[in-house]
Scaffold this motif. Structure first.
Motif, short mmCIF file in Angstrom:
data_model
loop_
_atom_site.label_atom_id
_atom_site.label_comp_id
_atom_site.label_asym_id
_atom_site.label_seq_id
_atom_site.Cartn_x
_atom_site.Cartn_y
_atom_site.Cartn_z
N GLY A 120 0.79 -1.22 0.00
CA GLY A 120 0.00 0.00 0.00
C GLY A 120 0.82 1.27 0.00
O GLY A 120 0.26 2.37 -0.03
N THR A 121 2.14 1.14 0.03
CA THR A 121 3.01 2.32 0.02
C THR A 121 3.71 2.40 -1.34
O THR A 121 4.33 1.43 -1.78
CB THR A 121 4.09 2.21 1.12
OG1 THR A 121 3.45 2.06 2.39
CG2 THR A 121 4.98 3.44 1.14
N PRO A 122 3.61 3.54 -2.03
CA PRO A 122 4.27 3.67 -3.34
C PRO A 122 5.75 3.36 -3.24
O PRO A 122 6.40 3.69 -2.25
CB PRO A 122 4.03 5.15 -3.70
CG PRO A 122 2.80 5.54 -2.94
CD PRO A 122 2.88 4.77 -1.65
N THR A 123 6.28 2.72 -4.28
CA THR A 123 7.68 2.32 -4.24
C THR A 123 8.63 3.50 -4.11
O THR A 123 9.73 3.36 -3.56
CB THR A 123 8.05 1.51 -5.50
OG1 THR A 123 7.74 2.29 -6.66
CG2 THR A 123 7.28 0.20 -5.55
N ASN A 124 8.21 4.69 -4.59
CA ASN A 124 9.10 5.85 -4.55
C ASN A 124 8.92 6.68 -3.29
O ASN A 124 9.48 7.77 -3.17
CB ASN A 124 8.90 6.73 -5.79
CG ASN A 124 7.48 7.30 -5.87
OD1 ASN A 124 6.61 6.94 -5.08
ND2 ASN A 124 7.27 8.19 -6.83
N SER A 125 8.17 6.17 -2.33
CA SER A 125 7.91 6.91 -1.09
C SER A 125 9.00 6.65 -0.06
O SER A 125 9.43 5.51 0.14
CB SER A 125 6.56 6.50 -0.50
OG SER A 125 6.39 7.05 0.79
N HIS A 287 15.16 -2.69 -7.02
CA HIS A 287 15.81 -1.41 -7.23
C HIS A 287 14.81 -0.27 -7.26
O HIS A 287 15.17 0.89 -6.99
CB HIS A 287 16.61 -1.43 -8.53
CG HIS A 287 17.89 -2.19 -8.46
ND1 HIS A 287 18.99 -1.73 -7.76
CD2 HIS A 287 18.26 -3.40 -8.98
CE1 HIS A 287 19.97 -2.62 -7.87
NE2 HIS A 287 19.56 -3.64 -8.60
N SER A 288 13.56 -0.57 -7.58
CA SER A 288 12.55 0.48 -7.70
C SER A 288 12.06 0.98 -6.34
O SER A 288 11.40 2.03 -6.26
CB SER A 288 11.35 -0.04 -8.51
OG SER A 288 10.72 -1.11 -7.83
#
Length: 290
Positions: A120-125, A287-288
């Motif tokens: 539920g947490t964006p990968t870029n967060s 890596h993302s």
């Protein structure tokens, strides 16, 4: 050379069998009992599971029957499970307790943070870093309570591992389990793990599935023919020969036996050729995750 007896001394001092039996996508009480029966019969003493695999309870039930059958004690078996990304954060300690209740095995030998991100947490967060930091602190509590003997990580790339080592509350990860095969192996990650005494453990050793599998790779096939081994054995031995742990899964007795029969040596020139194969990742890309 008996690969069945190969071990790695973890940072805790406990010996971990280098070859384990993977249970990803293996479900159902009857099937779990059958494959574990065959695995124990041919020498596996390391069983890898995870909360998200949905098979911890059936593994626990199977071992209650199978350990006495093979005159084994709990301490003769090394059991690994992993934290679901949905439990990333302060819930990690309770997640360990839940896995232990499912497995009914007294303690878990190794418990890993399965993924550097949280459900539920964006990968870029940047929230991912905060949550996995909280998970690590919670796992240390579980270790101190005796629920688990060793804690580690999975799918941690150099940036994630460096971050953890810089703020690990005095407890380094014992293991880093990542996708690792001739098409996916990062020298910098291996070097960091070796420097810190962290065991690098491979999953997806055979690549992907179907037409993405490394089993049909011409180079792998040619080396297998030369050494009179199966392509799977070549891919597994390639890792073991570098002191990298493996957890191959299989559903048939024949393949389960073949996957641990790695008492041969791949010539240096073939090891180099395999390692120089084109880069190709088949599973998820950590890596993302920020």
């Amino acid at each position: 050379m008996d690969c069945k007896s190969l071990t790695f001394k973890l940072l805790s001092g406990q010996d971990m069998p280098l070859i384990g039996f993977g249970t990803f996508q293996i479900r159902g009480r009857s099937l779990i009992k059958d494959v574990l029966d065959w695995a124990l019969a041919c020498g596996y003493r390391n069983i890898d599971s995870a909360a998200v695999y949905g098979n911890e309870h059936d593994i626990g039930l199977a071992l209650k029957d199978l350990l006495p059958k093979y005159k084994l004690k709990r301490e003769d078996i090394f059991i690994t499970s992993k934290l679901s990304p949905s439990d990333q954060g302060d819930r990690a300690r309770n997640a360990v307790a839940n896995s232990l209740q499912n497995l009914q095995c007294g303690y878990i030998d190794l418990y890993l943070i399965h993924w550097p991100g949280a459900s539920g947490t964006p990968t870029n967060s940047t929230e991912n870093a905060k949550l996995r930091d909280a998970s690590w602190a919670s796992l240390i509590k579980a270790k101190e309570e005796g629920l688990v003997k060793n804690i580690g990580v999975s799918n941690y790339m150099v940036k994630h591992l460096t971050e953890l080592l810089n703020n690990c509350y005095g407890v380094k990860p014992a293991v880093n389990q990542v996708e690792w095969h001739p098409g996916c192996h990062e020298a910098q990650l291996k070097k960091l793990c070796q420097k810190e005494g962290i065991l690098l453990q491979a999953y997806s050793s055979l690549g992907g599935t179907g037409n993405k599998s490394l089993l049909d790779d011409p180079l792998v096939e040619s080396i297998a023919q030369k050494l009179n081994k199966t392509p799977a054995q070549i891919l597994l031995r390639w890792a073991v020969q570098q002191n990298i742990a493996i957890i191959p899964k299989a559903r048939s007795r024949e393949r389960i036996e073949a996957n641990i029969s790695l008492d041969f040596v791949i010539p240096d020139e073939d090891m180099v050729a395999l390692s120089n194969r084109k880069s190709e990742r088949y599973a998820w890309n950590p890596h993302s995750v920020k």
